[in-house]
Design an enzyme around this catalytic site. Structure first.
Site, PDB file in Angstrom:
ATOM      1  N   ARG A  77       9.131  -7.448   2.675  1.00  0.00           N
ATOM      2  CA  ARG A  77       9.383  -6.259   2.911  1.00  0.00           C
ATOM      3  C   ARG A  77       9.085  -6.802   4.419  1.00  0.00           C
ATOM      4  NH1 ARG A  77       6.449  -1.631   2.468  1.00  0.00           N
ATOM      5  NH2 ARG A  77       5.468  -1.758   4.195  1.00  0.00           N
TER       6      ARG A  77
ATOM      7  N   TYR B 142      -1.742  -1.513   8.463  1.00  0.00           N
ATOM      8  CA  TYR B 142      -2.027  -1.872   7.412  1.00  0.00           C
ATOM      9  C   TYR B 142      -1.733  -3.794   7.030  1.00  0.00           C
ATOM     10  CZ  TYR B 142       2.377  -0.520   5.352  1.00  0.00           C
ATOM     11  OH  TYR B 142       3.627  -0.610   5.675  1.00  0.00           O
TER      12      TYR B 142
ATOM     13  N   HIS C  71       7.785  -0.174   5.781  1.00  0.00           N
ATOM     14  CA  HIS C  71       8.592   0.894   4.496  1.00  0.00           C
ATOM     15  C   HIS C  71       9.884   1.239   4.731  1.00  0.00           C
ATOM     16  CE1 HIS C  71       8.593   2.558   0.762  1.00  0.00           C
ATOM     17  NE2 HIS C  71       8.748   4.660   1.081  1.00  0.00           N
TER      18      HIS C  71
END
Length: 368
Positions: free
Chosen positions: A265, A278, A269
């Site tokens: 990805r 992260y 998100h």
């Protein structure tokens, strides 16, 4: 069953030791494992066109979110090979059960983009007709769509109809109980369903290493007696080949099939997330070099199945498509407050009718 027969039975369910690959990240062909055939030239050219349109749609939807025209948008940039191959592997009578991140797949299924974005815009329904499109509503709760997909596949089996169901799911969804219940039922009753895991390495901010101790998610199939495979999810040629084989396996009555695609990805998100908190930039850079669109273009150009003119034509078509999306999304919605009471119950309750009358009276008073 003898030990030898048991060993053969288990081996027939296990995925390849390494993800199936037809095209290297640099676009050069590699020899795939035995048993897989390359999709037709015509289908690969169509897949490229769809990928160009899908990526432009995804970029446009992301921009519309920043402009306040969408409430939320989960980008699938970097996962286009999975979404497009998943749709192209199906036939018209087959069903697709998507997640909230699979808008590009819906566009590839030829659903109007305005309808695709209805839910993400904040509408009260999914925007399109599931029965007419044979696409279930995009599912936000993790893994619940796998139960629904298995039920649809079981209906196909009981009726003796020629239909296959494909359920998209993310790596995070494989930790949910619904996922395991769906796999177990489908395997026991040989429901014609393909479970397609788009392993994009993160369940929001949780890396795959904190989700499972299995060597790959594809190995979860063997525990249910289900054939499985893993594939390079950024290699459209490989994904399409593996999914075509999985769909044929299910359609022929041999039961369900589990496919794990290793992909990434590229964006956060959703627009509400900050992936830099992260993920390291170095990790993202590695996956940028494995971009599925660039890889497919290089491969098709090398095989002389694609020309520079073809690429430019696809880009122009994608720009026209994006312009149509902008025009449709920039039109203000004329909301009817009375819709609050539609489709709540087949037969409205007295309390609902009373509330409806109260609102109608209030609205009438404001017009006076």
């Amino acid at each position: 069953m003898s030990v030898k027969a048991l060993r053969q039975a288990v081996d027939s369910l296990l995925p390849s030791l390494a993800p199936v690959r037809f095209v290297a990240p640099d676009g050069k062909p590699v020899k795939p494992p035995a048993g897989y055939t390359e999709p037709s030239d015509e289908l690969l050219r169509e897949a490229h066109r769809r990928m160009v349109i899908g990526r432009r749609f995804d970029t446009q939807a992301t921009a519309l979110t920043k402009q306040g025209r969408l409430a939320v948008y989960p980008s699938s940039r970097g996962q286009e090979a999975c979404q497009i191959a998943g749709v192209l592997a199906l036939q018209d009578q087959d069903w697709l059960f998507p997640t909230y991140r699979d808008s590009v797949a819906l566009v590839t299924r030829d659903i109007d983009p305005m309808e695709v974005l209805t839910l993400l815009r904040g509408g009260w329904h999914c925007g399109y007709d599931p029965a007419a499109t044979r696409v279930a509503p995009q599912c936000t709760p993790l893994a619940t769509q796998t139960i629904h997909a298995t039920g649809m596949a079981e209906a196909f089996r009981r009726k003796g109809e020629d239909g296959v169901v494909m359920a998209f799911i993310g790596d995070g969804g494989t930790s949910e109980g619904d996922f395991h219940e769906a796999l177990n039922y489908a395997a026991v009753f040989k429901a014609p369903v393909v479970f397609f895991i788009q392993n994009n390495q993160y369940a929001i901010s949780v890396p795959l290493s904190r989700q499972t101790a299995a060597p790959a998610l594809a190995y979860k199939g063997v525990g249910y007696g289900m054939a499985s495979e893993q594939v390079d999810g950024n290699d459209l040629v490989a994904v399409l080949s593996v999914l075509q084989a999985a769909v044929e396996h299910a359609r022929s009555g041999r039961g369900p099939f589990l496919v794990e695609a290793h992909t990434y990805r590229m964006e956060s998100h959703t627009n509400a997330d900050d992936a830099t908190r992260y993920r390291e930039r170095e990790e993202v850079d590695v996956w940028e070099k494995a971009d599925p669109l660039a890889r497919l273009e290089t491969y098709l150009l090398g095989r002389e199945l694609l020309t520079a003119e073809d690429i430019e034509a696809a880009k122009q078509e994608a720009e026209t498509f994006a312009a149509r999306v902008r025009e449709g999304m920039n039109a203000d919605i004329k909301a009817d407050p009375m819709e609050l009471f539609d489709h709540v119950f087949a037969e409205p309750t007295p309390q609902l009718l009373e509330q409806r009358d109260l609102l109608a009276t209030e609205l009438d008073s404001q017009e006076d």
